[in-house]
Write a protein that holds these residues in place. Structure first.
Motif, PDB file in Angstrom:
ATOM      1  N   GLY A   1       0.812  -1.208   0.000  1.00 50.72           N
ATOM      2  CA  GLY A   1       0.000   0.000   0.000  1.00 50.72           C
ATOM      3  C   GLY A   1       0.841   1.252   0.000  1.00 50.72           C
ATOM      4  N   LYS A   2       0.294   2.294   0.552  1.00 56.43           N
ATOM      5  CA  LYS A   2       0.915   3.622   0.470  1.00 56.43           C
ATOM      6  C   LYS A   2       2.312   3.646   1.058  1.00 56.43           C
ATOM      7  CE  LYS A   2      -0.407   8.468   0.966  1.00 56.43           C
ATOM      8  NZ  LYS A   2      -1.465   9.399   1.444  1.00 56.43           N
ATOM      9  N   LYS A   3       2.514   2.957   2.182  1.00 55.05           N
ATOM     10  CA  LYS A   3       3.824   2.998   2.843  1.00 55.05           C
ATOM     11  C   LYS A   3       4.909   2.336   2.014  1.00 55.05           C
ATOM     12  CE  LYS A   3       2.670  -1.115   5.570  1.00 55.05           C
ATOM     13  NZ  LYS A   3       2.353  -1.582   6.938  1.00 55.05           N
ATOM     14  N   ALA A   4       4.515   1.454   1.087  1.00 52.15           N
ATOM     15  CA  ALA A   4       5.488   0.765   0.231  1.00 52.15           C
ATOM     16  C   ALA A   4       5.561   1.374  -1.157  1.00 52.15           C
ATOM     17  CB  ALA A   4       5.131  -0.721   0.126  1.00 52.15           C
ATOM     18  N   GLY A   5       4.725   2.377  -1.427  1.00 52.27           N
ATOM     19  CA  GLY A   5       4.727   3.017  -2.736  1.00 52.27           C
ATOM     20  C   GLY A   5       3.846   2.335  -3.760  1.00 52.27           C
ATOM     21  N   LYS A   6       3.290   1.178  -3.416  1.00 54.27           N
ATOM     22  CA  LYS A   6       2.429   0.454  -4.341  1.00 54.27           C
ATOM     23  C   LYS A   6       1.506  -0.481  -3.579  1.00 54.27           C
ATOM     24  CE  LYS A   6       2.501  -2.661  -8.380  1.00 54.27           C
ATOM     25  NZ  LYS A   6       1.444  -1.901  -9.063  1.00 54.27           N
ATOM     26  N   GLY A   7       0.265  -0.476  -3.987  1.00 51.55           N
ATOM     27  CA  GLY A   7      -0.740  -1.409  -3.473  1.00 51.55           C
ATOM     28  C   GLY A   7      -1.743  -1.607  -4.586  1.00 51.55           C
ATOM     29  N   PHE A   8      -2.987  -1.278  -4.316  1.00 49.29           N
ATOM     30  CA  PHE A   8      -3.979  -1.263  -5.406  1.00 49.29           C
ATOM     31  C   PHE A   8      -3.777  -0.032  -6.300  1.00 49.29           C
ATOM     32  CE2 PHE A   8      -5.920  -4.090  -2.338  1.00 49.29           C
ATOM     33  CZ  PHE A   8      -6.244  -5.145  -3.154  1.00 49.29           C
ATOM     34  N   TYR A   9      -3.058   0.950  -5.755  1.00 46.65           N
ATOM     35  CA  TYR A   9      -2.697   2.153  -6.494  1.00 46.65           C
ATOM     36  C   TYR A   9      -1.193   2.350  -6.383  1.00 46.65           C
ATOM     37  CZ  TYR A   9      -7.713   3.075  -6.209  1.00 46.65           C
ATOM     38  OH  TYR A   9      -9.078   2.966  -6.304  1.00 46.65           O
ATOM     39  N   SER A  10      -0.628   3.157  -7.259  1.00 45.73           N
ATOM     40  CA  SER A  10       0.786   3.507  -7.194  1.00 45.73           C
ATOM     41  C   SER A  10       0.929   4.867  -6.547  1.00 45.73           C
ATOM     42  CB  SER A  10       1.399   3.534  -8.605  1.00 45.73           C
ATOM     43  OG  SER A  10       1.430   2.232  -9.151  1.00 45.73           O
ATOM     44  N   TYR A  11       1.978   5.025  -5.727  1.00 45.04           N
ATOM     45  CA  TYR A  11       2.210   6.265  -4.985  1.00 45.04           C
ATOM     46  C   TYR A  11       3.621   6.743  -5.277  1.00 45.04           C
ATOM     47  CZ  TYR A  11      -1.887   4.514  -2.595  1.00 45.04           C
ATOM     48  OH  TYR A  11      -3.154   4.030  -2.326  1.00 45.04           O
ATOM     49  N   GLU A  12       3.712   7.941  -5.808  1.00 44.52           N
ATOM     50  CA  GLU A  12       5.033   8.529  -6.106  1.00 44.52           C
ATOM     51  C   GLU A  12       5.468   9.377  -4.928  1.00 44.52           C
ATOM     52  OE1 GLU A  12       6.769   7.723  -8.610  1.00 44.52           O
ATOM     53  OE2 GLU A  12       5.208   6.518  -9.579  1.00 44.52           O
TER      54      GLU A  12
END
Length: 290
Positions: A279-290
């Motif tokens: 998820g968000k803490k890893a930069g990727k889950g169901f969505y990608s986080y930059e």
């Protein structure tokens, strides 16, 4: 607006937090800006440094946004982050906020309880584990309850007060006062697997993950269906990313053991956790986080 010299009468003068991760740091921040002194105990020097950094960042953000008066330094003077659990001896309340693993919870709660004076209170931030079960491992179960905070703690307005069978009526009343003193709203539930919030929230997220797994719809469209159709502020998959897939997986596995196969984690969830897509803490889950 609060100033560092303000005190909130509903709160003990000094609060302890055992565990300075994402949740523990958020809990420390909430009590700190409510006017309490806060002691955070972590396992080693690296964890101490990381916890202090998280809390400093949150406090600075609260000052910049005008939520509290004074300087960040004035507020942080009220914070002690240490590896020394004996610092809990000065606390009127200690909140345990370690990861959701039974043996670790029990060990951590016993460690905290051993440092408390007779009039102090102890709480767990567990999101699903049995408060009665944990209380049975303690010497003073009547002085123990659940205080289930929600992520992200600074923005969330809810705290679930979880009562065990042996939780005293005095603690029930005090816990509700503490939550109100933080500017949040308490909901009070009796101990049951998943309490109210995790049980319902995880059920929704698991079904949403099954829908992705089955190709029913994309994560974006599933979340839009809930935010636009049911007025949820965040969709179940985006929320799972915020909470952490590993955290949600642990809760689901516990609920499955207690309530049966309707809480069985989908294989997609297990696969994502194994790949590190947390998820968000890893930069990727169901969505990608930059």
């Amino acid at each position: 607006m609060k100033h560092p010299d303000d005190t909130e009468q509903a709160l003990p003068q000094t609060i302890g937090v055992l565990g300075g991760g994402r949740m523990g740091s958020g809990i420390a921040h909430a009590f700190l800006i409510a006017g309490a002194r806060v002691v955070v105990v972590e396992v080693n020097d690296d964890a101490v440094s990381a916890a202090r950094g998280r809390i400093e960042k949150d406090v600075s953000a609260s000052v910049e946004r005008g939520k509290i008066e004074g300087t960040a330094g004035e507020w942080l003077d009220r914070l002690n982050v240490t590896t020394d659990a004996s610092a809990f001896s000065e606390c009127g309340l200690v909140v345990e906020a370690v990861p959701e693993m039974w043996d670790l919870k029990v060990e951590s709660l016993r460690r905290a309880e051993s440092q408390l004076h007779d009039d102090a209170w102890l709480a767990t931030n567990t999101s699903s584990m049995s408060v009665d079960g944990l209380a049975g491992e303690l010497k003073r179960p009547e002085r123990f309850c659940g205080l289930h905070f929600f992520n992200p703690v600074p923005a969330s307005k809810l705290v679930e007060v979880v009562l065990g069978r042996r939780t005293s009526e005095e603690l029930r009343e005090k816990a509700q006062e503490w939550v109100a003193g933080l500017g949040k709203t308490p909901v009070t539930v009796h101990d049951a697997p998943g309490f109210a919030s995790s049980r319902l929230g995880v059920a929704l997220s698991l079904e949403a993950i099954r829908m992705v797994e089955e190709g029913v719809a994309s994560p974006e469209d599933i979340d839009l269906a809930m935010t636009l159709g049911y007025k949820h502020p965040v969709g179940p998959l985006a929320l799972t990313d915020i909470v952490g897939l590993d955290v949600r997986l642990g809760i689901a596995e516990y609920l499955e053991s207690q309530l049966g196969p309707r809480f069985a984690p989908p294989q997609l969830m297990r696969d994502m956790v194994e790949r590190g897509e947390l998820g968000k803490k890893a930069g990727k889950g169901f969505y990608s986080y930059e």
